[in-house]
Design an enzyme around this catalytic site. Structure first.
Site, PDB file in Angstrom:
ATOM      1  N   GLU A  64     -40.274 -15.591  15.709  1.00  0.00           N
ATOM      2  CA  GLU A  64     -40.856 -15.571  17.049  1.00  0.00           C
ATOM      3  C   GLU A  64     -42.344 -15.911  17.054  1.00  0.00           C
ATOM      4  O   GLU A  64     -42.927 -16.139  18.112  1.00  0.00           O
ATOM      5  CB  GLU A  64     -40.642 -14.191  17.687  1.00  0.00           C
ATOM      6  CG  GLU A  64     -39.172 -13.910  18.018  1.00  0.00           C
ATOM      7  CD  GLU A  64     -38.937 -12.535  18.602  1.00  0.00           C
ATOM      8  OE1 GLU A  64     -39.820 -11.665  18.432  1.00  0.00           O
ATOM      9  OE2 GLU A  64     -37.888 -12.320  19.217  1.00  0.00           O
ATOM     10  N   GLU A 121     -29.454  -6.581  -2.289  1.00  0.00           N
ATOM     11  CA  GLU A 121     -30.541  -5.622  -2.089  1.00  0.00           C
ATOM     12  C   GLU A 121     -30.963  -4.965  -3.399  1.00  0.00           C
ATOM     13  O   GLU A 121     -32.126  -4.586  -3.575  1.00  0.00           O
ATOM     14  CB  GLU A 121     -30.102  -4.555  -1.089  1.00  0.00           C
ATOM     15  CG  GLU A 121     -31.150  -3.486  -0.816  1.00  0.00           C
ATOM     16  CD  GLU A 121     -30.719  -2.531   0.277  1.00  0.00           C
ATOM     17  OE1 GLU A 121     -31.283  -1.423   0.337  1.00  0.00           O
ATOM     18  OE2 GLU A 121     -29.829  -2.887   1.076  1.00  0.00           O
TER      19      GLU A 121
END
Length: 295
Positions: free
Chosen positions: A74, A105
């Site tokens: 964004e 992870e």
């Protein structure tokens, strides 16, 4: 595990929703006490990124990585932050067509490798996001970043975690026990989203990409955003929207249009912004000073 939520699967919908809402509200409230630490991280980030062409690098895994990536993507449309100055390092990559890669992870080596490939350096800021602070992948990224003199920031919900220990700035939001035990996409996820919003918006404001409370660097890429840009030009230059639209068409961006309505052509507007480091307020202030300078 919070005992007060035992038997939740037998509750009615209204009671379940109220419990979930309460968890979200507590997570948002918990952000308040983390603002001083976040403020220190923001100020350090602005100082580092204002020095040159350093990047803002987001690192994470699982839902934390997705939230970090969302914040990163964004920056361009909202603040015209260059694509060359933002990077996203997410465990398992950003192809989510098959879901999140939970195994990735735990791979600290992969995090280190991705960080090395990113060629991190002293001009960069690396923000690692992990609810538990135990994501080995994210710890690996930040450890390499710190070793290469990048500024490191950890955003986590667990104090003194491995991620917090490896970062120069530790931002901890104690979001508390989850309504659904262990589901950190709930309260912890909300807290992380809030803090990411605060972090990136404050950084962009500090770098001159906000004027008053206006997104003066927003890209006019569709009709809605173009109209918003016209309205910003009209407000800042104190002209009607017709003149503002003409100036926006002629100059291309809100900042250029405002300076154009102050009497500068495109080349001079660009030069004024470059001297001001892209900060419209500083450019207008310098222009006003020139107008009153008797010499």
């Amino acid at each position: 595990m919070a005992r007060r939520f035992q038997g939740l699967d037998t509750w009615g919908t209204a009671e379940t929703l109220e419990a979930l809402w309460g968890g979200q509200s507590r997570a948002v409230a918990a952000c308040l006490s983390a603002l001083p630490a976040l403020g220190a991280a923001v100020e350090a980030t602005v100082d580092r990124l204002a020095r040159g062409d350093g990047r803002l690098v987001y690192a994470g895994a699982g839902s934390s990585g997705v939230l970090a990536a969302l914040d990163a993507v964004e920056l361009g449309p909202t603040f015209d932050w260059p694509a060359s100055r933002v990077a996203v390092v997410v465990a398992g990559g950003l192809d989510l067509s098959h879901g999140l890669d939970a195994v990735a992870e735990d791979d600290e080596g992969a995090g280190r490798e991705r960080a090395l490939r990113a060629r991190l350096g002293p001009e960069d800021v690396v923000l690692g996001v992990s609810a538990s602070g135990h994501s080995a992948f994210t710890v690996g990224v930040l450890d390499v970043a710190r070793g290469r003199d990048a500024l490191t920031v950890a955003l986590t919900c667990r104090a003194k975690s491995p991620l917090a220990r490896v970062a120069a700035h530790e931002v901890v939001v104690a979001s508390g026990a989850e309504v659904i035990a262990g589901s950190t996409r709930l309260g912890a996820g909300t807290a992380q989203k809030v803090m990411l919003n605060l972090f990136s918006t404050s950084v962009m404001a500090g770098l001159g990409r906000v004027f008053d409370n206006l997104m003066v660097d927003v890209r006019p890429e569709n009709a809605k955003l173009r109209q918003r840009c016209v309205a910003m030009v009209a407000r800042l230059a104190q002209v009607d929207e017709l003149r503002a639209a003409e100036a926006l068409t002629a100059h291309g961006t809100v900042k250029r249009a405002v300076l154009g309505l102050a009497g500068l052509d495109v080349a001079r507007a660009d030069a004024a912004l470059e001297r001001a480091g892209g900060n419209l307020r500083l450019a207008l202030s310098a222009l006003s000073s020139e107008e009153v300078d008797p010499s």
